[in-house]
Scaffold this active site. Structure first.
Site, mmCIF file in Angstrom:
data_model
loop_
_atom_site.group_PDB
_atom_site.id
_atom_site.type_symbol
_atom_site.label_atom_id
_atom_site.label_comp_id
_atom_site.label_asym_id
_atom_site.label_seq_id
_atom_site.Cartn_x
_atom_site.Cartn_y
_atom_site.Cartn_z
ATOM 1 C CE1 TYR B 297 -4.414 1.284 0.504
ATOM 2 C CE2 TYR B 297 -3.151 3.066 1.478
ATOM 3 C CZ TYR B 297 -4.337 2.587 0.948
ATOM 4 O OH TYR B 297 -5.434 3.416 0.862
ATOM 5 C CE1 TYR B 347 -5.243 5.923 -1.473
ATOM 6 C CE2 TYR B 347 -7.067 7.444 -1.689
ATOM 7 C CZ TYR B 347 -6.257 6.666 -0.900
ATOM 8 O OH TYR B 347 -6.456 6.639 0.461
#
Lengths: 315, 394
Positions: B297, B347
Site C-alpha cells: 500500500y 488510488y
C-alpha cells in the site's frame, strides 16, 4: 488645495442652513420599526400599559432616535435653490470631494419625546476643516450643529454631526490587510467531556497533562480510563513547558487561510514524558531539528482558542 | 490474535472488474460502483442474481442496496462494511471469505468506487469537516487546530521520525515512486501510462509537507473496482481459473490511533502490520521468501518501507537497503506494485491493488514476473488495516 477654495468653503461657516419640519409626528409605527431593527426590547417604547407604570408615565421614543424625526428622506439634494448646506455640498462635489462618510454624532436631550410631538430643526454650519489626508482619501471634515424643537418652539435637544467629504480613490495605497477578507479562524477542536479541561486550561495559559488519580501515571491525549490501573478517576498536572522535538513537519500545501505557510508543526516530547502536537515558532522552518530543546509559549489565536507553541531554547 | 485461524485457502477470487481510472469520470459515484460490480460479476461468469453478499468500506458512499437494485441482484443475505479508510481494502475480502465459509452467502462482491478527484477530494483531509463532540471527531482536536489537517501531514510526522531513526532519505522514498511509475508506464490502464519519472524528477518536485515531495503522494482518482469472492469448491466450476485467498488478516496495534499513532514508545514502526504478518505467516506456514511479488500500500511512499520490515522481507530499519539493492524492481526478489501502485495506476483505496494481486497469480499483469505462486497484498497504513496472501489453486 488652493487658498481660494479654502476661503470659498470657509464662508459657509456660521451660516444658518435653514429650518426643516419633520414629515411626521413622533409615532408608534416608526418607533416599532426602529426598535425592532436595533433589537431594543425595552417595553417603554411600545407597551402602553407598562409604560404607564414607568417613571415616564407614558410611551416615549428612544432618545437616540432624535435624528430620525427630521430627515430629508430619499429625496435628492436640489442642485440649486436649496439651503446653504445644499450649496456647500454642491461646491465640495464640484471640487471632486464626491464621497461621504459620517464620522461623529453627539446628541444632547432636554426631555423625552412622546407620541404626537412634532419636531423642527434649525441647522447651523459649525465648522469646516482644512484639507486632510485620511485613510479613505483626501477630504474636508464638515460639522453641523442641529437644534431640535417642537413646532411650538420648545427646545428638546441638539446634535453635532460630522461627516468627511472626500475624493474617492485618494486613500492610503491599497493595503492587502484592508482588501482581503478577515482571516478565518483556525479549525475548532471538537470538545467533549474527555478533552475539554485541557483546552480550558490552555485559555488560562496552563499546559496540563492528565494524571491518573490512583496510580499517578501521566497520559496524553487524555482519556476516560487509566490503561495501567483501570481507574476512571483523574486530575491534571501542569507541565513545565520544557521539552524536545521528537518529530516535526513543515507544511507547504494545501494552504488553508487560517494559517501562515510554510507552517512548522512539531511532536514535542515534554520533560514530564508525554508527547504533544504543537506549532513550532521562533525560528525559520529550516532550523528545526529532532532532539532540539524547546520551550513553551502561548498563542492566543481568538477569543475561544488558545494553543501552546514551542520555540527553540536559546543557548 | 487467535492461533486457530481456519481461513487457510478457504476463499477464492473468481472475478475482478473496474471502470477506467481517471481524474474526471463524468458520471456519478454510484454509476461507477454499479459499472465496476457489473464488470466483476460478468468476468466471473456469474449472473447478478447469484450474488447474495456485498461488502464495502464505511467510507463508501454507494450503498450495497442501491447497487443491488441497479444490477437486479435481488436479495442479499450478507452485507458488511469495514472501517478505517484504506485499511479496509483487504478486510473486505476477509469478510467475504468468512461469509462464504460460514454459509451465510455463496457469492460475495467487494467493491469501492468514488469520484475522489472530481468530487470531494480526499487529500483535503479534515479541513472542512464539521466537528461533532464524539470520540472519533475529538481525536482530531489534537491535530487540526495546530494545522495538521491532511493525510500527507499526518504521515509526514511519521516519516521524519523514521528517517531520524534509521537513516532513510528522501531518495529512498523516491525509489518507491520511481518503481511505481516505471510499472505504471507499462500499464495501459494506469493514469500515468507511458509517463515514467526519474529520481531527479522526484527530488525536484515541490514540497507538499516536508519531508514529503509531491511525487511521494499518491493520486486522487475517479474510478471503481470490484472483486467477486466465493469458496474454492464453487470457484472451480466457474469461468476463470480461481485465485485462492490463502490467508487474510486484519490488525489494530497497541495504542493505535487513526493516522496519528505518535505516542508509542517506538513510533517509527507499524505494529498493526506486524500483527497481520504474524497471522498470515502462521495461518499459511509461508514466509517472506515464498512471495514472488507484493502489492504494498503506497498512499505515501515513506510507509512502504516499514511494511517491508514488518513482513520480514528485511530487518527493522533495513528497508532502505532492500530498496537500494533493487529488490522491488521487476527482476528483483520482490517486485512490488506491478500495476503502478496508487502513485502510478490509481488510488482506489487499495482495491485496485487486490485486483493486481489477482492478475499476478493468474499471470496476466502487464508487468508479469515469472513463476508467481504467492502474492502479498496490503491495505492502508497508519490506520487499523488488513492484508491478504493470494496464491495459485493447487
Amino acid at each position: 488645495m488652493s487658498i481660494d477654495f479654502y476661503d470659498q468653503i470657509q464662508k459657509f461657516v456660521g451660516l444658518e442652513a435653514g429650518t426643516q419640519d419633520g414629515h411626521d409626528e413622533v409615532n408608534q409605527a416608526m418607533i416599532r420599526h426602529w426598535v425592532e431593527a436595533m433589537g431594543d426590547e425595552n417595553p417603554v417604547y411600545v407597551d402602553a400599559q407598562l409604560a404607564a407604570e414607568s417613571i415616564h408615565g407614558e410611551r416615549i421614543a428612544p432618545p437616540v432616535m432624535l435624528q430620525a424625526w427630521v430627515m430629508r428622506g430619499l429625496k435628492h439634494r436640489p442642485e440649486s435653490g436649496g439651503s446653504p448646506q445644499d450649496d456647500l455640498m454642491n461646491v465640495l462635489d464640484g471640487a471632486g470631494f464626491t464621497s461621504v462618510v459620517a464620522t461623529n454624532c453627539e446628541q444632547e436631550y432636554d426631555r423625552m419625546l412622546h407620541l404626537g410631538d412634532h419636531l423642527r430643526t434649525r441647522t447651523i454650519i459649525d465648522s469646516i476643516s482644512d484639507e486632510k489626508q485620511t485613510a479613505l482619501g483626501t477630504g474636508h471634515f464638515l460639522t453641523t450643529r442641529v437644534e431640535y424643537e417642537t413646532l411650538e418652539g420648545e427646545p428638546v435637544g441638539r446634535m453635532l454631526f460630522r461627516i468627511l467629504k472626500f475624493k474617492p480613490g485618494t486613500g492610503r495605497s491599497v493595503s492587502t490587510e484592508e482588501e482581503s477578507p478577515p482571516r478565518p479562524l483556525r479549525p475548532r477542536p471538537a470538545l467533549n467531556r474527555d478533552n475539554q479541561f485541557w483546552f480550558e486550561a490552555a485559555k488560562e495559559h496552563r499546559l496540563v497533562i492528565q494524571k491518573c488519580s490512583d496510580c499517578g501515571v501521566l497520559r496524553h491525549p487524555p482519556r476516560p480510563r487509566c490503561d495501567k490501573c483501570g481507574s476512571y478517576e483523574h486530575g491534571a498536572v501542569e507541565a513545565s513547558g520544557k521539552g524536545t522535538i521528537y518529530s516535526f513537519v513543515v507544511i507547504h500545501y494545501p494552504q488553508v487561510p487560517s494559517f501562515d505557510y510554510p507552517l512548522p508543526v512539531g511532536l514535542i516530547a515534554l520533560e514530564e514524558g508525554t508527547r504533544l502536537v504543537a506549532d513550532l515558532t521562533g525560528a525559520e522552518a529550516s532550523e528545526f531539528k529532532i532532539d532540539m530543546p524547546v520551550i513553551l509559549e502561548w498563542q492566543d489565536l481568538d477569543p475561544d482558542l488558545t494553543l501552546p507553541a514551542f520555540r527553540p531554547v536559546k543557548l | 490474535m487467535s492461533e486457530q485461524n481456519r481461513l487457510k485457502d478457504a476463499g477464492a477470487i473468481v472475478g475482478i472488474g473496474a471502470t477506467e481510472f481517471s481524474k474526471e469520470s463524468g458520471r456519478s459515484d454510484l454509476q461507477l460502483a454499479i459499472e465496476a460490480c457489473e464488470a466483476a460479476i460478468f468476468e466471473a461468469g456469474l449472473e447478478p442474481s447469484q450474488i447474495d453478499g456485498m461488502v464495502t468500506f464505511t467510507a463508501e458512499t454507494n450503498p450495497e442496496i442501491e447497487i443491488a437494485k441497479n444490477l437486479s441482484i435481488g436479495e442479499l443475505s450478507f452485507f458488511s462494511r469495514i472501517h478505517h479508510g484504506g485499511g479496509a481494502a483487504c478486510g473486505t475480502i476477509q469478510q467475504a471469505v468468512m461469509a462464504v465459509n460460514a454459509g451465510v452467502a455463496d457469492y460475495v462482491v467487494c467493491y469501492r468506487a468514488f469520484n475522489e478527484r472530481s468530487g470531494h477530494r480526499f487529500g483535503t483531509g479534515v479541513q472542512d469537516r464539521p466537528m461533532a463532540a464524539n470520540a472519533e471527531s475529538a481525536h482530531f482536536a489534537w491535530y487540526a487546530p495546530p494545522g495538521l489537517l491532511t493525510p500527507a501531514q499526518w504521515v509526514a510526522m511519521f516519516a521524519t521520525r523514521y528517517m531520524h531513526e534509521y537513516g532513510a532519505t528522501s531518495e529512498d522514498f523516491g525509489r518507491i515512486a520511481v518503481a511505481d511509475r516505471r510499472h505504471a508506464a507499462n500499464n495501459p490502464k494506469a493514469w500515468f501510462y507511458n509517463q515514467p519519472i526519474t529520481l531527479e524528477d522526484h527530488q525536484n518536485s515541490r514540497w507538499i509537507v516536508e519531508p514529503l515531495h509531491l511525487l511521494d503522494c499518491c493520486q486522487e482518482s475517479d474510478g471503481g473496482q470490484a472483486i467477486v469472492v466465493t469458496t474454492p469448491e464453487r470457484a472451480r466450476d466457474l469461468k476463470q481459473t480461481p485465485v485462492i485467498v490463502r490467508a487474510s488478516a486484519q490488525g489494530a496495534g497497541t495504542d493505535q490511533e487513526m493516522m496519528t499513532s505518535y505516542y508509542r514508545q517506538e513510533m517509527a514502526a507499524l505494529p498493526e502490520m506486524g500483527l497481520i504478518a504474524r497471522q498470515l505467516w502462521n495461518t499459511t506456514g509461508l514466509g517472506p521468501r515464498d512471495m514472488q511479488a507484493a502489492i504494498i500500500y503506497d498512499h505515501f511512499t515513506p510507509l512502504a518501507l516499514p511494511q517491508l520490515e514488518e513482513f520480514g522481507f528485511c530487518g527493522r530499519g533495513e528497508a532502505k537497503d532492500f530498496i537500494r539493492d533493487g529488490n522491488i524492481e521487476l527482476g528483483g526478489n520482490l517486485p512490488i506494485n506491478t500495476n503502478g501502485g496508487q502513485l502510478g495506476e490509481a488510488y482506489i483505496h487499495g482495491m485496485n491493488g487486490v485486483a493486481e494481486g489477482v492478475r499476478l497469480v493468474r499471470g496476466t499483469s502487464t508487468n508479469q514476473p515469472p513463476d508467481v505462486e504467492n502474492v502479498l497484498v496490503t491495505a492502508g497504513t497508519m490506520v487499523p488495516t488488513s492484508a491478504l496472501i493470494l496464491g495459485k489453486d493447487s
